[in-house]
Design a protein around this motif. Structure first.
Motif, PDB file in Angstrom:
ATOM      1  N   SER A  89      14.481  94.146 -75.380  1.00  0.00           N
ATOM      2  CA  SER A  89      15.319  95.259 -75.851  1.00  0.00           C
ATOM      3  C   SER A  89      14.666  96.627 -75.641  1.00  0.00           C
ATOM      4  O   SER A  89      15.359  97.645 -75.614  1.00  0.00           O
ATOM      5  N   SER A  90      13.355  96.657 -75.468  1.00  0.00           N
ATOM      6  CA  SER A  90      12.660  97.930 -75.262  1.00  0.00           C
ATOM      7  C   SER A  90      12.485  98.256 -73.781  1.00  0.00           C
ATOM      8  O   SER A  90      11.802  99.219 -73.427  1.00  0.00           O
ATOM      9  N   SER A 132      12.593  99.672 -70.211  1.00  0.00           N
ATOM     10  CA  SER A 132      12.931 100.988 -69.668  1.00  0.00           C
ATOM     11  C   SER A 132      12.557 100.992 -68.183  1.00  0.00           C
ATOM     12  O   SER A 132      11.384 100.802 -67.840  1.00  0.00           O
ATOM     13  N   LYS A 156      21.753 103.889 -71.336  1.00  0.00           N
ATOM     14  CA  LYS A 156      20.622 104.754 -71.020  1.00  0.00           C
ATOM     15  C   LYS A 156      20.309 104.820 -69.534  1.00  0.00           C
ATOM     16  O   LYS A 156      19.895 105.858 -69.018  1.00  0.00           O
ATOM     17  N   PRO A 170      19.679  98.943 -69.889  1.00  0.00           N
ATOM     18  CA  PRO A 170      19.232  99.180 -71.274  1.00  0.00           C
ATOM     19  C   PRO A 170      20.219 100.079 -71.993  1.00  0.00           C
ATOM     20  O   PRO A 170      20.643 101.114 -71.451  1.00  0.00           O
ATOM     21  N   THR A 187      22.024 101.205 -76.178  1.00  0.00           N
ATOM     22  CA  THR A 187      21.968 101.181 -77.637  1.00  0.00           C
ATOM     23  C   THR A 187      23.365 100.916 -78.167  1.00  0.00           C
ATOM     24  O   THR A 187      24.328 101.554 -77.738  1.00  0.00           O
ATOM     25  N   ASP A 206      18.781  98.654 -80.035  1.00  0.00           N
ATOM     26  CA  ASP A 206      18.492  98.629 -78.604  1.00  0.00           C
ATOM     27  C   ASP A 206      18.646  97.216 -78.061  1.00  0.00           C
ATOM     28  O   ASP A 206      18.120  96.255 -78.640  1.00  0.00           O
TER      29      ASP A 206
END
Length: 212
Positions: free
Chosen positions: A34-35, A37, A87, A103, A105, A110
């Protein structure tokens, strides 16, 4: 009687423990990566020349993962709508198919959405036919996702049957064929006199800014 009550309490306790464990497991699956990037991509001089060369001869440009993402970086802007923030969008290859990492939210949580499918050029449209959509490691009903997207896609993009299509009429380069092979995106361009810089107009101030 007491034994019966103890038995019921034991069963109830086991059920509670199982539900807690199931919730924890589900949380780990849905919030997997979930994090995440993706790295920052910037359109390069090498890609500019490659696309310009293919356009001038009516040939095929073989784009790597990095080059595909350079093009995406030109056009993607963070999307905000109701409870959703998209994102970024990153492309990759899986055999002869495209894979996307998105990714986002959702209601302050997230998550990483992924999708894999085939891409092609049919008539005047670029067609992406997904095999699946996932949030974390949880597979979402494909029909549900496409239905939700059909009400949110704008301008030249739309959902048709089981595919997401993009109208190529607004694209200043003529794409005659599009497919993935050996983990590269093969883009065959129509021979035109049009300078490919037109594709970038409105996104950057000048070609100099583009290739810095």
């Amino acid at each position: 009687m007491r034994n019966s009550r103890k038995h019921r309490k034991s069963v109830f306790l086991v059920i509670i423990i199982v539900l807690i464990l199931a919730a924890v497991a589900f949380g780990k699956l849905i919030f997997w990566e979930s994090s995440y990037s993706p790295p920052k991509y910037k359109f390069s001089l090498e890609l500019f020349n490659k696309m310009l060369g293919a356009q001038s001869t009516g040939g095929t440009a073989e784009l790597t993962k990095d080059e595909v993402n350079q093009i995406i970086s030109l056009y993607f802007q963070e999307y905000r709508g109701n409870d959703v923030i998209v994102k970024a969008v990153e492309a990759d290859f899986s055999g002869d198919k495209m894979k996307f990492y998105i990714p986002m939210t959702y209601k302050d949580f997230d998550v990483l959405v992924t999708s894999e499918g085939s891409i092609s050029k049919e008539s005047d449209k670029i067609k992406y036919t997904p095999d699946y959509f996932k949030v974390g490691k949880i597979t979402l009903p494909k029909a549900y996702v496409l239905k939700e997207l059909s009400g949110k896609l704008k301008n030249t993009a739309a959902v048709e049957q089981n595919s997401i299509v993009i109208d190529t009429k607004e694209i200043p380069v003529g794409i005659t064929a599009l497919n993935v092979k050996n983990e590269k995106l093969l883009v065959t361009l129509e021979k035109r006199q049009l300078n490919i810089e037109d594709m970038l107009r409105g996104k950057l101030n000048s070609a100099k800014e583009l290739i810095k």
